[in-house]
Enzyme design. Structure first.
Site, PDB file in Angstrom:
ATOM      1  N   HIS A  12     -13.834  43.873 110.126  1.00 12.65           N
ATOM      2  CA  HIS A  12     -12.593  44.222 109.421  1.00 12.65           C
ATOM      3  C   HIS A  12     -12.986  45.261 108.367  1.00 12.65           C
ATOM      4  O   HIS A  12     -13.246  44.931 107.207  1.00 12.65           O
ATOM      5  CB  HIS A  12     -11.991  42.973 108.767  1.00 12.65           C
ATOM      6  CG  HIS A  12     -10.722  43.262 108.013  1.00 12.65           C
ATOM      7  ND1 HIS A  12      -9.482  43.154 108.586  1.00 12.65           N
ATOM      8  CD2 HIS A  12     -10.512  43.660 106.743  1.00 12.65           C
ATOM      9  CE1 HIS A  12      -8.555  43.473 107.692  1.00 12.65           C
ATOM     10  NE2 HIS A  12      -9.168  43.785 106.557  1.00 12.65           N
ATOM     11  N   GLU A  62     -14.865  40.468 107.533  1.00 14.04           N
ATOM     12  CA  GLU A  62     -14.799  41.609 106.624  1.00 14.04           C
ATOM     13  C   GLU A  62     -16.196  41.932 106.082  1.00 14.04           C
ATOM     14  O   GLU A  62     -17.182  41.244 106.395  1.00 14.04           O
ATOM     15  CB  GLU A  62     -13.814  41.347 105.461  1.00 14.04           C
ATOM     16  CG  GLU A  62     -13.414  42.673 104.823  1.00 14.04           C
ATOM     17  CD  GLU A  62     -12.301  42.605 103.775  1.00 14.04           C
ATOM     18  OE1 GLU A  62     -11.592  41.587 103.669  1.00 14.04           O
ATOM     19  OE2 GLU A  62     -12.155  43.608 103.064  1.00 14.04           O
TER      20      GLU A  62
END
Ligand code: 9MR
Ligand code: ZN
Length: 568
Positions: free
Chosen positions: A481, A536
Site C-alpha cells: 500500500h 503499508e
C-alpha cells in the site's frame, strides 16, 4: 474507495516455498535454523544446481501457537561455507538464500535508500532513483488552519503509503537513524547511498536526515510550538505524488509534536556540531525555542483532525514521554542543570507508574526510550547515577523478557499474540534494537543472537515464508500500500520498504474481508495493496530496520576485529 490495480505478477499469501528461512541469508558464524510446517526425518542444504552439500536430522518442535502449525526445525548452524543455497526436505524447498559476511549489505543500502525515494518537494533524479524517478511534488504554499495564511513547508519525506508529512512520525524516524549513527558511526559512515549529496564529505545518512530536519524546522511556529502535520485534507487516490495537486494545509500545534521537534533538534545539534557548526546552531536554537514553549505550556495539547479530514492522526494520550525525551536530549547536548532537573522530575512522574516500559519504547506514540538512551549516554556532571542504573536494568530486564517470549515459540519471535497489531514488524524491529542495546550494555552474546533472530523473522523465517522487505529475497510483497508503487506502472515495487506486517486486529475493511477470523497471528497478512493495515510502509518502520541492521553489522565488525587481534 481505493482503485485496485492488479499487477501482472500476482502473489497471494501462499508461498511456493514450504521451508522458511531468512531470504537475505546468514552470517557464516551465526545460528541457522529453518522452520517447516510439515513433518519429515532429514533435510539437506543444496546449492543452486540442487547438489546436496550437507544433511541433517529434522527436529520435531510440535504445535506452535503463533503460527497455528505443527512445526519441525532444520538446524544447519554448522554449515558455514559462503555461497547461495536452498534447504530441501521431502521434495519441498526453501527460497534461495546466501551465507557470507556481506549478506546484509544490499539490505542495509536499500532500507536506508528508501528515505531518498520518499523525498518530497524536490523530484527524484534518474541518476539516484533509477526507474523510480519522478517529478517535483507538493511544492505549492500551504494554508494555515490557524489563520488562513500561506507559507512554505516544502521538503522532508513522505510519511508512508500516503503523501502526508507528520512531525512526531518524522522526529521518530530521524531519531532512529541518528542514534544508529551515534552508536555505530563506522558502519553508518561507510554507507554510500548514491544520493545527490554523496561525496560531499558528510556521511550520506546525515545528509538524508538533514532533509527531514530542514522540514521539521519549517514546521516550528515563531513561538517555538510545532505544527502537528502538513497534509492535504483527504488522502490522495492511487496517483503519483506530482499528480497530487490538492491544497496542502498546515494543521494546529500539539505539545507532543513540539517536544519531539525539540528533542530531535537537540539530538541532531550534537551530531552536527563538528560536521556543520552553523546548522548545529540553528538546530540548537530551535530546540531551545520549543523547550521554552513547553515550559510555558505545561498542559497537554493534543491533536484532533478537523471535520472532513481523513489523513493520519498520530494521536497521543499524554506528552510526558515526549517531554522526558526533550529534556534528556537538551541535557545531553548542554549539560545544563535546568534540563537535568526537568528530566529528573519527569523521570519520577506518576505517569510512568506501572508503565515503565514507556521509558524504553521507541515508537512514534510512546517515545520515552530515546530519552532514556540520551540520558544514559550523557556523561555530564550532575547526572543521576541511580537513574542511569535504573534505566540500564530496565532495558536488560526487558531483554530477558524478550528472550523468554522468543523461547515460547518455534520461530523465536519475541512477540506474543497481542503484539501482532498494525505495524507489527515495527514491534519486532524494536525488540531487535532493545536486544542489541542490552548486548552493548552487558556484553552478553545471547542478546545479540536473539536480536539476529528477529531480523531473520522479518526476512522470511516466519509462518508465511514472506520476506517483509520489498525487493529482497525470492518471495517478498509486490503490492505494498504505497501510492507510487500502485501508480507507476512498474511491476516491481519500490525496493527496500519494510512492510507493516501481520495484524490480527484486521484494522481495515479489506483485511477483514480477506483474512478469515481466528487466523493465527503470524498469518494475518496478505500482499494486497488495499489492505493498508497489513501492507503499508512508513518511515518509522524502515528507520528501526536500518538501526537493527547497523547494530548487527557493527557487532560483526567488532567480532572480526577481535578475532584478527587474537590471531596476530
Ligand atoms: O502506524 C500507525 C498505526 O500505529 C496506527 O494504528 C494507525 C491508525 O491510527 O495509523 C498508522 O499510521 C498511519 C498514519 O496514520 C498515516 N500514514 C500511514 C501510517 C501507517 O499506516
Ligand atoms: Zn511530495
Amino acid at each position: 474507495m481505493l482503485m485496485y490495480q492488479k499487477k501482472e505478477k500476482a502473489f497471494g499469501s501462499d508461498t511456493p516455498f514450504r521451508i522458511f528461512v531468512d531470504q537475505a541469508g546468514y552470517l557464516p558464524e551465526s545460528r541457522k535454523i529453518a522452520v517447516m510446517p510439515f513433518g519429515t526425518d532429514v533435510f539437506a542444504v543444496t546449492d543452486e544446481n540442487g547438489e546436496k552439500l550437507y544433511e541433517g536430522d529434522v527436529i520435531r518442535y510440535g504445535k506452535d501457537e503463533i503460527s497455528g502449525d505443527d512445526v519441525y526445525l532444520a538446524d544447519f548452524s554448522e554449515f558455514r561455507r559462503p555461497g547461495s543455497y536452498r534447504i530441501t526436505a521431502s521434495g519441498k524447498t526453501s527460497a534461495l538464500f546466501r551465507i557470507g559476511a556481506g549478506v546484509y549489505n544490499n539490505l542495509f543500502y536499500s532500507t536506508a535508500k528508501v528515505f531518498y525515494l520518499l523525498r518530497c518537494g524536490c523530484g527524484l533524479d534518474e541518476r539516484f532513483a533509477g526507474k523510480y524517478a519522478h517529478k517535483r511534488c507538493h511544492v505549492e504554499l500551504a494554508e494555515s488552519l490557524e489563520d488562513g495564511s500561506m507559507s512554505d513547508v516544502k521538503g522532508g519525506w513522505h510519511d508512508a503509503g500516503d503523501y502526508g508529512r507528520y512531525v512526531t512520525a518524522g522526529a521518530c524516524a530521524c531519531a532512529h537513524l541518528l542514534y544508529a549513527y551515534k552508536l555505530f558511526p563506522e558502519v553508518l559512515s561507510a554507507l554510500d547511498l548514491n544520493i545527490p549529496e554523496s561525496g560531499s564529505g558528510v556521511p550520506d545518512i546525515l545528509s538524508e536526515c538533514r532533509v527531514e530536519l530542514e522540514w521539521l524546522l519549517k514546521m516550528q511556529r515563531a513561538d517555538g510550538a510545532a505544527y502537528h502535520k502538513a497534509t492535504t485534507m483527504r488522502h490522495a487516490p492511487f496517483i503519483m505524488p506530482e499528480s497530487d495537486k490538492s491544497r496542502m494545509y498546515i494543521f494546529t500545534v500539539s505539545s507532543s509534536a513540539t517536544a519531539d521537534l525539540c528533542a530531535v533538534c537537540a539530538l541532531a545539534a550534537g551530531i552536527y556540531k563538528n560536521i556543520d557548526p552553523s546548522f548545529s546552531k540553528r538546530l540548537h536554537k530551535a530546540a531551545e525555542r520549543s523547550y521554552q514553549w513547553l515550559e510555558d505550556h505545561p498542559e497537554f495539547v493534543g491533536f484532533f483532525n478537523p471535520t472532513g479530514c481523513d489523513t493520519g492522526l498520530y494521536a497521543e494520550e499524554s506528552d510526558i514521554d515526549n517531554r522526558y525525551w526533550a529534556a534528556a536530549e537538551l541535557f545531553a547536548l548542554t549539560g545544563e542543570k535546568k534540563y537535568n532537573e526537568r528530566f529528573m522530575s519527569l523521570f519520577a512522574s506518576p505517569y510512568f507508574d506501572g508503565r515503565s516500559y514507556i521509558k524504553t519504547s521507541l515508537g512514534y506514540g510512546q517515545i520515552g526510550g530515546f530519552g532514556s538512551l540520551a540520558y544514559v549516554l550523557a556523561e555530564h556532571e550532575g547526572r543521576s547515577s541511580d537513574a542511569v542504573d535504573f534505566l540500564k536494568e530496565l532495558i536488560v530486564g526487558e531483554a530477558y523478557w524478550l528472550r523468554d517470549k522468543a523461547n515460547k515459540n518455534a520461530y523465536k519471535v519475541s512477540m506474543e499474540d497481542w503484539e501482532f497489531f498494525w505495524g507489527s514488524n515495527m514491534v519486532l524491529l524494536q525488540h531487535g534494537i532493545k536486544l542489541i542495546i542490552a548486548n552493548l550494555i552487558t556484553g552478553q552474546e545471547e542478546f545479540y543472537e536473539y536480536a539476529l533472530e528477529q531480523l531473520h523473522i522479518l526476512l522470511g523465517k516466519n509462518a508465511l515464508g514472506i520476506c517483509y522487505v520489498t525487493g529482497t529475497g525470492e518471495y517478498s510483497p509486490v503490492r505494498p500500500h504505497y501510492r507510487p508503487s500502485a501508480a507507476d506502472k512498474i511491476d516491481e515495487p519500490v525496493p527496500g520498504f519494510v512492510i507493516g506486517g501481520p495484524n490480527r486486529e484486521l484494522s481495515d475493511p479489506f483485511a477483514k474481508e480477506l483474512i478469515p477470523i481466528n487466523t493465527p497471528p503470524m498469518k494475518c497478512y496478505i500482499d494486497d495493496e488495499r489492505c493498508y493495515s497489513l501492507n503499508e510502509v512508513t518511515i518509522y518502520w524502515n528507520a528501526p530496520a536500518v538501526f537493527l541492521i547497523a547494530g548487527i553489522k557493527d557487532h560483526e565488525r567488532r567480532r572480526v576485529a577481535s578475532s584478527e587481534t587474537a590471531s596476530e
